[in-house]
Design an enzyme around this catalytic site. Structure first.
Site, PDB file in Angstrom:
ATOM      1  N   GLU A 153       0.833  -1.198   0.000  1.00  0.00           N
ATOM      2  CA  GLU A 153       0.000   0.000   0.000  1.00  0.00           C
ATOM      3  C   GLU A 153       0.871   1.253   0.000  1.00  0.00           C
ATOM      4  O   GLU A 153       0.491   2.290  -0.549  1.00  0.00           O
ATOM      5  CB  GLU A 153      -0.941   0.003   1.208  1.00  0.00           C
ATOM      6  CG  GLU A 153      -2.077   1.011   1.078  1.00  0.00           C
ATOM      7  CD  GLU A 153      -3.135   0.862   2.155  1.00  0.00           C
ATOM      8  OE1 GLU A 153      -4.317   0.779   1.801  1.00  0.00           O
ATOM      9  OE2 GLU A 153      -2.762   0.827   3.352  1.00  0.00           O
TER      10      GLU A 153
ATOM     11  N   HIS B 295       7.029 -27.370   2.743  1.00  0.00           N
ATOM     12  CA  HIS B 295       6.308 -28.454   2.077  1.00  0.00           C
ATOM     13  C   HIS B 295       5.343 -27.908   1.036  1.00  0.00           C
ATOM     14  O   HIS B 295       4.396 -28.594   0.635  1.00  0.00           O
ATOM     15  CB  HIS B 295       5.571 -29.295   3.120  1.00  0.00           C
ATOM     16  CG  HIS B 295       6.500 -29.899   4.129  1.00  0.00           C
ATOM     17  ND1 HIS B 295       7.115 -31.125   3.942  1.00  0.00           N
ATOM     18  CD2 HIS B 295       6.972 -29.430   5.314  1.00  0.00           C
ATOM     19  CE1 HIS B 295       7.902 -31.387   4.978  1.00  0.00           C
ATOM     20  NE2 HIS B 295       7.833 -30.370   5.827  1.00  0.00           N
TER      21      HIS B 295
ATOM     22  N   LYS C  84     -12.960   2.397  -3.523  1.00  0.00           N
ATOM     23  CA  LYS C  84     -14.090   2.800  -2.671  1.00  0.00           C
ATOM     24  C   LYS C  84     -15.137   3.561  -3.483  1.00  0.00           C
ATOM     25  O   LYS C  84     -16.341   3.304  -3.376  1.00  0.00           O
ATOM     26  CB  LYS C  84     -13.598   3.696  -1.529  1.00  0.00           C
ATOM     27  CG  LYS C  84     -12.778   3.010  -0.458  1.00  0.00           C
ATOM     28  CD  LYS C  84     -12.360   4.045   0.582  1.00  0.00           C
ATOM     29  CE  LYS C  84     -11.452   3.459   1.636  1.00  0.00           C
ATOM     30  NZ  LYS C  84     -11.005   4.487   2.607  1.00  0.00           N
TER      31      LYS C  84
END
Length: 545
Positions: A351, A382, A510
Site C-alpha cells: 500500500e 512443504h 471505494k
C-alpha cells in the site's frame, strides 16, 4: 529516463550487477563474511551475509542512498515536515512511541502532550475493563472484546495481538471483524454473550463503509438480544475523529479515543487503534511495544547509513527489484505466533510503495513496490519453498526467528531452528550436478538414469536471504521488528522518489464500489457501464446465473 536511472551510481550498479560472484565463492573466499555482514540493534540481529553483495555492492548502494538525499528525508519525516505531499500531511507515527520528554511539532504545535494524554486515557480504560470495574448493562464484567475496523485499524491490532498471545490476560478474549461479508461478523456473534461483550469501533470518519456496516449490525444484534439503546454506551467505544457521529450512535463522549491526520492507517497500531492490544496484554506491555519501536526509531534516525538496519534491508530489496528483476519478496516466520506478519508487512509495503509516478508526477521507469508474501516455517517448506529453490524467479527471502520459544517442548524448537538455518544455507549454496550425481552413486539406478535424475536434483543456489533473530519474542522486540519494516519501506520509497504515504488506488476502489452499490439497489437493470460490469451487476440482482 528519469534522473534516478540516469545517475552515474544507478548505471554503475547496473553494470556491477552482472559481475557479482556466486555466493558459494563469496563465502569460500571470506571466512569472516558473517562478521562483516551482520548487525545488532534494538534486540534484533540481522544476518545479511547470504546476499548477492560484495563490499563494492554495498558501497554503491550507500552512495545511491546518499545521492537520493536519504538522510535529509529521514530528518524531514521525524521533524514533522509535510512529506505526504499529495494530502499535505506530516507523517508522524513515530511520535506515537516518543517519550514524554520529547517535543515534536506538527502544524505549529507540540503533539507529544496529546499523545501522552491519550495513552493515559487508554491506561484508565484498560484498568477499568480488566479489573472488572467496567460493567455491562446487566452488571456483569466484560469477557469478550470485538474489534471492528478495516485495513490498518484491523490488521495491525489483530497481528500484534496474535503475536503476543503469551502475554494475554486469561480473563479476556478478543475477536476481530473487518470484511463487510456478513458471514464474518455473523460467525463471531454466534460465540458471544451481549451482556459481557464490548465492541471497539475504529474509523477515523466513523463512516468507513465496512466498519460502519459491521458496527450497525453489532448494535442491531445487541438490541435484539435484550439491550436497550441507553445501554449501548456500556458496550460500545470508538476510536475516531468524528465525535459527533459517535455520540449520535450512542457512544459516551468519554469513551471516544482520538485519531490524527498525521497518522496513516497502516501505521496506526501504535495509537488508540491499538486499544484491543492494550486490553489483551495490559498497558505495561503495550508501552513496552511502543518502547521497542521507539528504540528502532532512534537507531534509524541516528545510525550512519552503513550501520543502519532499515537502510541496509531497504537497499538490498531495491538491489534485487531494480537490478535483478525480482518482482516479489517472501517473509518466512519461524515462530507460530508470528504467522500473521507476512500479511501485515504485505499491507505495509504494497500500500505504501505500490506507486508508479514520482513526487512531481513523472512516470517511473523502474520497478517500485514488490509483491510481499509468505507464511510460517516449516509449513512453507512443504509447499512454496520448492519454487524458491528451483523456480525461475528470483525471490529474496527474510527468515525471522526467536532463539528461545515460549513453549519449549522436547526438541521442537531445535528442529524448527535447524530447518530455518538449513533453508538459508540451501538457498545460498544450492546443489551442483556433480554433487547430485555423487548422492546417487550407490543407488540401483542405471548410469543413464542417474544422469537424468541428477539434472532434476540440481539447485542453482545463489538465492538471497536475510535472517533476523531475537532472543525471545516480547512486546519490545516485536515493536522493534515492526518499526524496522516500516522504516525499510520508507527507505525504498525515498530513493524511488515516490509518496509512500498516500493510497489513491484504495480510494478509487471505494468510489466505484459506492457507485455500483447504488446501481445494485436501483429499480432497473444496469446498462450505463461497460458490458462486463453491466452483466455482473444484473446477474447479482437476479441472484442466479
Amino acid at each position: 529516463m528519469t534522473l534516478l536511472t540516469q545517475s552515474s551510481t544507478w548505471q554503475a550498479l547496473s553494470a556491477h550487477s552482472k559481475n557479482v560472484p556466486h555466493m558459494r565463492e563469496l563465502f569460500a573466499t571470506d571466512t569472516a563474511r558473517f562478521n562483516k555482514m551482520s548487525l545488532s540493534a534494538c534486540g534484533l540481529l540481522l544476518d545479511y551475509s547470504k546476499n548477492r553483495a560484495t563490499a563494492e555492492t554495498l558501497d554503491l548502494l550507500f552512495a545511491l542512498a546518499s545521492n537520493s538525499q536519504l538522510e535529509a528525508k529521514i530528518k524531514a519525516m521525524f521533524a514533522g515536515e509535510i512529506i505526504n505531499t499529495t494530502e499535505k500531511r506530516a507523517v508522524l507515527h513515530t511520535a506515537l512511541r516518543s517519550t514524554a520528554e520529547q517535543s515534536i511539532i506538527a502544524e505549529g504545535q507540540d503533539i507529544v502532550p496529546e499523545v501522552q494524554q491519550t495513552l493515559n486515557k487508554m491506561q484508565g480504560f484498560v484498568s477499568s475493563v480488566t479489573s472488572g470495574q467496567w460493567k455491562g448493562y446487566t452488571g456483569k464484567a466484560i469477557t469478550d472484546i470485538v474489534s471492528i475496523g478495516i485495513g490498518g485499524s484491523f490488521l495491525g491490532p489483530k497481528i500484534v495481538s496474535q503475536a503476543l498471545r503469551p502475554y494475554w490476560n486469561p480473563e479476556l478474549k478478543c475477536h476481530f471483524v473487518a470484511n463487510v461479508d456478513g458471514t464474518s461478523i455473523s460467525e463471531k456473534l454466534k460465540l458471544l454473550d451481549p451482556e459481557t461483550t464490548l465492541f471497539i469501533m475504529s474509523s477515523k470518519s466513523f463512516g468507513t463503509q465496512e466498519t460502519l456496516t459491521n458496527t450497525l449490525t453489532a448494535r442491531e444484534w445487541f438490541l435484539a438480544k435484550g439491550g436497550l439503546q441507553s445501554d449501548v454506551a456500556k458496550h460500545f467505544v470508538a476510536v475516531t475523529s468524528n465525535v459527533a457521529k459517535a455520540t449520535d450512535f450512542g457512544i459516551d463522549a468519554d469513551n471516544i479515543f482520538p485519531m490524527w491526520d498525521w497518522v496513516g492507517g497502516r501505521y496506526s497500531l501504535w495509537s488508540a487503534i491499538g486499544l484491543p492490544i492494550a486490553l489483551l496484554i495490559g498497558m505495561d506491555n503495550f508501552r513496552a511495544l511502543l518502547s521497542g519501536a521507539h528504540q528502532m526509531d532512534e537507531h534509524f534516525a541516528n545510525a550512519p547509513l552503513t550501520e543502519n538496519m532499515p537502510v541496509i534491508m531497504g537497499l538490498l530489496s531495491l538491489w534485487y527489484g531494480n537490478f535483478f528483476n525480482a518482482q516479489s519478496n517472501v517473509v518466512l516466520t519461524y515462530d507460530h505466533y508470528l504467522r500473521g506478519l507476512p500479511a501485515y508487512f504485505q499491507q505495509l509495503d504494497m500500500e505504501s510503495n505500490g506507486k508508479s509516478v514520482t513526487l512531481n508526477g513523472t512516470a517511473v521507469d523502474y520497478s517500485t513496490g514488490p509483491v510481499i508474501w509468505g507464511g510460517e516455517g516449516t509449513n512453507g517448506q512443504h509447499a512454496y519453498h520448492q519454487l524458491l529453490h528451483q523456480g525461475t524467479a528470483l525471490i529474496p527471502a527474510d527468515f525471522i526467528m526467536p532463539l528461545q520459544s515460549h513453549n519449549p517442548i522436547g526438541e521442537h524448537h531445535d528442529q524448527l531452528a535447524s530447518n530455518c538455518f538449513g533453508q538459508t544455507q540451501a538457498l545460498m549454496q544450492g546443489r551442483t550436478f556433480d554433487e547430485a550425481l555423487a548422492e546417487l552413486a550407490n543407488s540401483a539406478l542405471s548410469a543413464t538414469e542417474k544422469q537424468l535424475i541428477a539434472k532434476h536434483k540440481v539447485m542453482p543456489g545463489n538465492k538471497p536471504s536475510n535472517t533476523l533473530l531475537m532472543d525471545k519474542l516480547t512486546p519490545s522486540t516485536l515493536g522493534a521488528l515492526i518499526a524496522l519494516y516500516e522504516h525499510r519501506t520508507f527507505v525504498q520509497g525515498a530513493i524511488w522518489d515516490i509518496n509512500s504515504f498516500d493510497q489513491w488506488g484504495v480510494e478509487l476502489g471505494k468510489d466505484l464500489g459506492n457507485d455500483v452499490l447504488t446501481r445494485i439497489g436501483a429499480s432497473q437493470d444496469c446498462d450505463a457501464l461497460d458490458a462486463s460490469s453491466n452483466a455482473l451487476i444484473n446477474l447479482y440482482r437476479q441472484g442466479k446465473i
